[in-house]
Design a protein around this motif. Sequence first.
Motif, PDB file in Angstrom:
ATOM      1  N   PRO A  36      66.828  51.582  63.519  1.00 22.77           N
ATOM      2  CA  PRO A  36      66.954  50.165  63.880  1.00 22.77           C
ATOM      3  C   PRO A  36      66.711  49.919  65.376  1.00 22.77           C
ATOM      4  O   PRO A  36      66.089  48.925  65.744  1.00 22.77           O
ATOM      5  N   ALA A  37      67.164  50.823  66.237  1.00 18.44           N
ATOM      6  CA  ALA A  37      66.954  50.653  67.681  1.00 18.44           C
ATOM      7  C   ALA A  37      65.464  50.734  68.026  1.00 18.44           C
ATOM      8  O   ALA A  37      64.975  49.964  68.855  1.00 18.44           O
ATOM      9  N   GLN A  38      64.747  51.653  67.398  1.00 16.73           N
ATOM     10  CA  GLN A  38      63.306  51.732  67.623  1.00 16.73           C
ATOM     11  C   GLN A  38      62.605  50.475  67.116  1.00 16.73           C
ATOM     12  O   GLN A  38      61.688  49.963  67.752  1.00 16.73           O
ATOM     13  N   GLY A  39      63.064  49.961  65.988  1.00 19.42           N
ATOM     14  CA  GLY A  39      62.506  48.722  65.460  1.00 19.42           C
ATOM     15  C   GLY A  39      62.728  47.566  66.408  1.00 19.42           C
ATOM     16  O   GLY A  39      61.840  46.731  66.618  1.00 19.42           O
ATOM     17  N   ARG A  40      63.910  47.521  67.000  1.00 20.20           N
ATOM     18  CA  ARG A  40      64.221  46.460  67.969  1.00 20.20           C
ATOM     19  C   ARG A  40      63.283  46.555  69.173  1.00 20.20           C
ATOM     20  O   ARG A  40      62.789  45.548  69.666  1.00 20.20           O
ATOM     21  N   LEU A  41      63.012  47.768  69.633  1.00 16.27           N
ATOM     22  CA  LEU A  41      62.093  47.940  70.763  1.00 16.27           C
ATOM     23  C   LEU A  41      60.693  47.489  70.386  1.00 16.27           C
ATOM     24  O   LEU A  41      60.023  46.799  71.164  1.00 16.27           O
ATOM     25  N   LEU A  42      60.228  47.851  69.192  1.00 16.80           N
ATOM     26  CA  LEU A  42      58.895  47.417  68.757  1.00 16.80           C
ATOM     27  C   LEU A  42      58.804  45.901  68.692  1.00 16.80           C
ATOM     28  O   LEU A  42      57.817  45.307  69.116  1.00 16.80           O
ATOM     29  N   ARG A  43      59.849  45.262  68.151  1.00 18.29           N
ATOM     30  CA  ARG A  43      59.855  43.792  68.075  1.00 18.29           C
ATOM     31  C   ARG A  43      59.830  43.185  69.469  1.00 18.29           C
ATOM     32  O   ARG A  43      59.130  42.204  69.718  1.00 18.29           O
ATOM     33  N   ALA A  44      60.585  43.764  70.394  1.00 14.93           N
ATOM     34  CA  ALA A  44      60.595  43.260  71.771  1.00 14.93           C
ATOM     35  C   ALA A  44      59.226  43.442  72.415  1.00 14.93           C
ATOM     36  O   ALA A  44      58.722  42.539  73.088  1.00 14.93           O
ATOM     37  N   LEU A  45      58.622  44.581  72.182  1.00 16.30           N
ATOM     38  CA  LEU A  45      57.300  44.877  72.748  1.00 16.30           C
ATOM     39  C   LEU A  45      56.260  43.866  72.279  1.00 16.30           C
ATOM     40  O   LEU A  45      55.392  43.441  73.051  1.00 16.30           O
ATOM     41  N   ALA A  46      56.367  43.447  71.048  1.00 19.23           N
ATOM     42  CA  ALA A  46      55.403  42.496  70.476  1.00 19.23           C
ATOM     43  C   ALA A  46      55.520  41.105  71.094  1.00 19.23           C
ATOM     44  O   ALA A  46      54.600  40.293  70.962  1.00 19.23           O
ATOM     45  N   LEU A  47      56.588  40.827  71.797  1.00 19.69           N
ATOM     46  CA  LEU A  47      56.785  39.510  72.413  1.00 19.69           C
ATOM     47  C   LEU A  47      55.996  39.330  73.705  1.00 19.69           C
ATOM     48  O   LEU A  47      55.827  38.207  74.181  1.00 19.69           O
ATOM     49  N   TYR A  48      55.517  40.419  74.259  1.00 21.47           N
ATOM     50  CA  TYR A  48      54.805  40.358  75.540  1.00 21.47           C
ATOM     51  C   TYR A  48      53.308  40.132  75.336  1.00 21.47           C
ATOM     52  O   TYR A  48      52.716  40.692  74.420  1.00 21.47           O
ATOM     53  N   ASP A  49      52.708  39.362  76.232  1.00 19.17           N
ATOM     54  CA  ASP A  49      51.256  39.150  76.213  1.00 19.17           C
ATOM     55  C   ASP A  49      50.521  40.352  76.787  1.00 19.17           C
ATOM     56  O   ASP A  49      49.406  40.666  76.378  1.00 19.17           O
ATOM     57  N   THR A  50      51.133  40.982  77.784  1.00 20.56           N
ATOM     58  CA  THR A  50      50.568  42.192  78.387  1.00 20.56           C
ATOM     59  C   THR A  50      51.622  43.288  78.304  1.00 20.56           C
ATOM     60  O   THR A  50      52.823  42.990  78.235  1.00 20.56           O
ATOM     61  N   PRO A  51      51.209  44.547  78.316  1.00 18.85           N
ATOM     62  CA  PRO A  51      52.187  45.633  78.186  1.00 18.85           C
ATOM     63  C   PRO A  51      53.271  45.564  79.268  1.00 18.85           C
ATOM     64  O   PRO A  51      52.953  45.482  80.460  1.00 18.85           O
ATOM     65  N   PRO A  52      54.538  45.565  78.854  1.00 17.35           N
ATOM     66  CA  PRO A  52      55.641  45.500  79.820  1.00 17.35           C
ATOM     67  C   PRO A  52      55.947  46.880  80.405  1.00 17.35           C
ATOM     68  O   PRO A  52      55.540  47.904  79.862  1.00 17.35           O
ATOM     69  N   SER A  53      56.688  46.864  81.491  1.00 13.96           N
ATOM     70  CA  SER A  53      57.185  48.118  82.055  1.00 13.96           C
ATOM     71  C   SER A  53      58.456  48.511  81.308  1.00 13.96           C
ATOM     72  O   SER A  53      59.029  47.721  80.553  1.00 13.96           O
TER      73      SER A  53
END
Length: 147
Positions: A36-53
Motif C-alpha cells: 500500500p505504501a508503494q501504491g501511495r507513492l505511485l499515485r503521488a508521482l502521477a500527480l506531477y507534470d514533471t518528475p519530482p525530486s
Amino acid sequence: MSTPDADGMLAEQLLRLTRRIHRIQKHQLEPVGITPAQGRLLRALALYDTPPSMADLARRLEVVPRAVTTLVDGLEACDRVRRVPDPVNRRVVRIELTATGTATLRALRDARRSAAETVLAPLTADQREVLGGLLSTLVDGGAEFRR
C-alpha cells in the motif's frame, strides 16, 4: 446533538471501516506485487507534470525523505520507477514512472475501485451520495491538522 459516547462510537466505526478498506485493498494488491505504501507513492508521482525530486515526494506524502528512498528503491528494483538527473541541478535526482509503473497504476486504480465497490455494495446510490457529501465535509473540515 450527539453525546460524547455517540461521537466516540462514530470515530470507532470510521476507524474500523478504514481498516476494512485497507485489508481489502491490501488483498487485492497482492497480485500486483506492491505494498500500500508503494501504491501511495505511485499515485503521488502521477500527480506531477514533471518528475519530482525525492524531497518533493516526501513533502507530498508527509513522510521523512528516508522513507521515500526506501519506497523508490523497491519500486525501482521492479522497474516501476527510475531515477533521472535533474536537467538544471546535477545534485538533485528526480523520480519518474516507467511504462511498468504506469501499468501498475492502472491495476492499482482497479484494485481501489473494486475495494470501494465491495465496501459500498450495501448502500443505495442515494446513500452513497449522502455519504460522499458527509465524508467531504469531514475531510475538508480537518484543515487545522494538515501540515
